[in-house]
Scaffold this active site. Structure first.
Site, PDB file in Angstrom:
ATOM      1  N   ASN A 246       0.796  -1.224   0.000  1.00 50.63           N
ATOM      2  CA  ASN A 246       0.000   0.000   0.000  1.00 50.63           C
ATOM      3  C   ASN A 246       0.831   1.277   0.000  1.00 50.63           C
ATOM      4  OD1 ASN A 246      -2.873  -1.014   0.514  1.00 50.63           O
ATOM      5  ND2 ASN A 246      -1.800  -1.950   2.235  1.00 50.63           N
ATOM      6  N   GLU A 329      -4.128  -8.795   9.576  1.00 55.27           N
ATOM      7  CA  GLU A 329      -3.829  -7.682   8.673  1.00 55.27           C
ATOM      8  C   GLU A 329      -2.692  -8.107   7.749  1.00 55.27           C
ATOM      9  OE1 GLU A 329      -3.496  -4.801   6.407  1.00 55.27           O
ATOM     10  OE2 GLU A 329      -5.072  -4.550   7.910  1.00 55.27           O
ATOM     11  N   ASP A 354      -3.203 -13.160   5.057  1.00 55.32           N
ATOM     12  CA  ASP A 354      -4.457 -12.972   4.343  1.00 55.32           C
ATOM     13  C   ASP A 354      -5.604 -13.501   5.194  1.00 55.32           C
ATOM     14  OD1 ASP A 354      -6.043 -12.703   1.644  1.00 55.32           O
ATOM     15  OD2 ASP A 354      -6.456 -14.729   2.372  1.00 55.32           O
ATOM     16  N   GLY A 355      -6.732 -12.794   5.194  1.00 53.87           N
ATOM     17  CA  GLY A 355      -7.840 -13.160   6.071  1.00 53.87           C
ATOM     18  C   GLY A 355      -8.394 -14.545   5.801  1.00 53.87           C
ATOM     19  N   ASP A 372     -13.700  -6.526   7.494  1.00 48.74           N
ATOM     20  CA  ASP A 372     -13.513  -5.120   7.111  1.00 48.74           C
ATOM     21  C   ASP A 372     -12.361  -5.029   6.112  1.00 48.74           C
ATOM     22  OD1 ASP A 372     -13.832  -2.405   7.010  1.00 48.74           O
ATOM     23  OD2 ASP A 372     -12.776  -1.994   8.889  1.00 48.74           O
TER      24      ASP A 372
END
Length: 531
Positions: A246, A329, A354-355, A372
């Site tokens: 990011n 996260e 990874d979720g 989320d």
């Protein structure tokens, strides 16, 4: 020094570094565009497609020029020009993007992000990559001595280009961008290409003034363009930087500290300085622990997929302090920022993963699972499918509740939220939604417990915090049982980004409609006066 040209090794080195630079620029392009257009698959498609167009045209033109005028001086001058263009991207690229976006947002009605991203990519990246596309056909012309060894020579050039491309893929992603940022990454590879050209001309004692001027321009670009400020209009940033995943920005306001990721104006996480409710969707999501009856449990368990800097975790600790909280996260840098700027306690377990992969790796069941992981059109498809929500359901206790934040509300038929809601409703027996006041967010609550809604009202009545009680009463009044439709997302078919793009278009047109009307009626002067 004349031997440098007569030796094929320098030509192979040129092919190697040209291939490396193409991939580095491609990866840098994704990071340059992400703060303005997101890092979605659509943006990647635009980047890859644009670069392939540029390279193909460069291959064709370069081959023809090499046949008509086989002068290596022309090739290395093109390398110098490409290097300077790439070196100037950190200095002027963001202004070009903003100018293109400002022009298109007033004139385009549909597919704004696609068109703006494509035009920006064409303007900024096509020319230098077109020039780099001329390298391979030109070097083939210069290195093939006879048909007897042409296959071997061309194969060797291809191998050097491929090896360079491989290194150019891994080096920016895992080394230069996380360590020094996108701007300096552009400058590093610009410098490599510039050095190739300058060494060539110096060895042949040609164009020394041109080389000196190019070096001077590169130095100017390095001095003024190395800072990497994307949000150059902001003066109150606590942090601006990049991670493997990011673009990251931490901004302080009078009442809060805010994290934005990839989209410059969004709010990914927030910490209120007065330890109050946020006024955002996080407050509505607090209904999930109440619905799950955590107040009557000894140590209720909460899992947050998409932890961010821990806004929801901090809120739950404040109002339901006895909970066991785990967060997932994928970006370790965000977790680091959580401790530095957002006051997330070290006692909260955060796993960098990874979720969905995390759910596959654990057998534990939870009272509440918060999903989320959706931000604008950057929606991980693997966390939006029937298969994923089935996995979430299997990790909930019998009376457990899943809460999902969906951030692009639209009345358009077949919108992204309709797909997500229908998908969830195909997995869970009881689904409720609540519109978040003053935003485009919608909170969705899903459970297998048929008494969850009645239990929510009863549990809310026992809350001691007056502000939280008021908030829960507001949620209770807005909760609506969701009626399942026929839209479905699966691992095999989940066009989440195209669906999201359609909603984004509508939101942009709604927000900009007033100014667009003035521009159409009164022109630029009228627009400037209105602003």
């Amino acid at each position: 020094m004349e031997k440098i040209w007569k030796s094929k090794y320098y030509l192979y080195a040129t092919e190697f570094f040209a291939g490396m630079s193409v991939m580095a620029v491609e990866l840098g392009a994704s990071r340059l565009l992400a703060p303005y257009f997101s890092s979605s698959q659509i943006v990647w498609t635009i980047i890859i497609g644009t670069i392939m167009i540029a390279m193909a045209l460069g291959n064709i033109w370069g081959g023809r020029r090499a046949d008509k005028d086989p002068d290596p001086d022309k090739l290395y001058m093109r390398l110098i020009i490409a290097a300077l263009w790439i070196g100037a991207i950190p200095l002027v690229g963001k202004y070009v993007i903003l100018a293109i976006s400002a022009a298109l947002v007033l004139t385009v009605n549909h597919n704004f992000l696609i068109l703006a991203g494509f035009v920006a990519c064409m303007v900024i990246f096509v020319f230098p990559l077109f020039l780099l596309g001329t390298v391979t056909p030109s070097l083939v012309k210069y290195t093939v001595d006879s048909l007897d060894d042409s296959g071997k020579t061309v194969g060797t050039l291809g191998a050097f280009n491929t090896i360079g491309s491989i290194i150019g893929t891994f080096l920016p992603t895992f080394v230069t961008i996380p360590a020094v940022g996108t701007s300096i990454t552009f400058l590093i590879f610009s410098g490599i290409l510039l050095a190739l050209g300058i060494v060539y001309f110096v060895s042949r004692k040609k164009k020394r003034k041109v080389c000196a001027g190019a070096a001077a321009v590169f130095i100017v670009c390095s001095i003024w363009g190395h800072s990497g400020r994307f949000a150059f209009w902001e003066n109150n940033l606590l942090f601006e930087g990049e991670s493997v995943y990011n673009y990251l920005q931490v901004k302080e306001t009078e009442n809060s500290v805010i994290l934005s990721t990839n989209v410059l104006f969004g709010v990914q996480s927030i910490r209120m300085k007065g330890d109050s409710l946020t006024g955002m969707y996080y407050d509505y999501a607090l209904a999930a622990p109440v619905m799950a009856g955590v107040g009557q449990k000894e140590v209720p368990q909460l899992l947050i997929l998409g932890m961010g800097t821990g806004t929801y975790a901090s809120q739950c600790m404040r109002y339901f302090g006895h909970m066991g909280i785990e967060g997932v996260e994928i970006d370790q840098k965000i977790t680091d920022l959580a401790g530095e700027y957002f006051g997330l306690p070290d006692t909260v377990k955060v796993t960098t993963y990874d979720g969905r992969a995390y759910l596959q790796a654990v057998d534990k069941k939870y009272d509440v699972i918060m999903v989320d992981a959706y931000q604008d059109i950057t929606i991980p498809f693997q966390m939006s499918s029937v298969e994923f929500f089935t996995m979430v359901r299997e990790h909930l206790k019998e009376d457990g509740v899943m809460v999902v934040n969906m951030n692009m509300h639209s009345e358009e038929e077949g919108n992204i939220n309709a797909y997500l809601s229908d998908t969830i409703a195909s997995v869970f027996d009881y689904v409720y939604t609540a519109e978040v006041r003053g935003s485009t967010n919608r909170e969705l609550f899903a459970t297998q417990n048929g008494d969850a809604l009645e239990g929510f009202a009863a549990n809310a009545g026992m809350l001691e915090d007056a502000k939280l009680l008021d908030m829960m009463e507001r949620v209770d009044a807005s909760l609506i049982p969701y009626e399942k439709g026929e839209y479905l997302l699966t691992d095999d078919k989940a066009p989440v980004e195209l669906l999201g793009m359609s909603v984004i278009d509508g939101l942009i047109q709604e927000e900009i409609g007033y100014y667009k009307k003035i521009f159409q009626q009164e022109g630029l002067n009228g627009l400037l006066n209105a602003m």
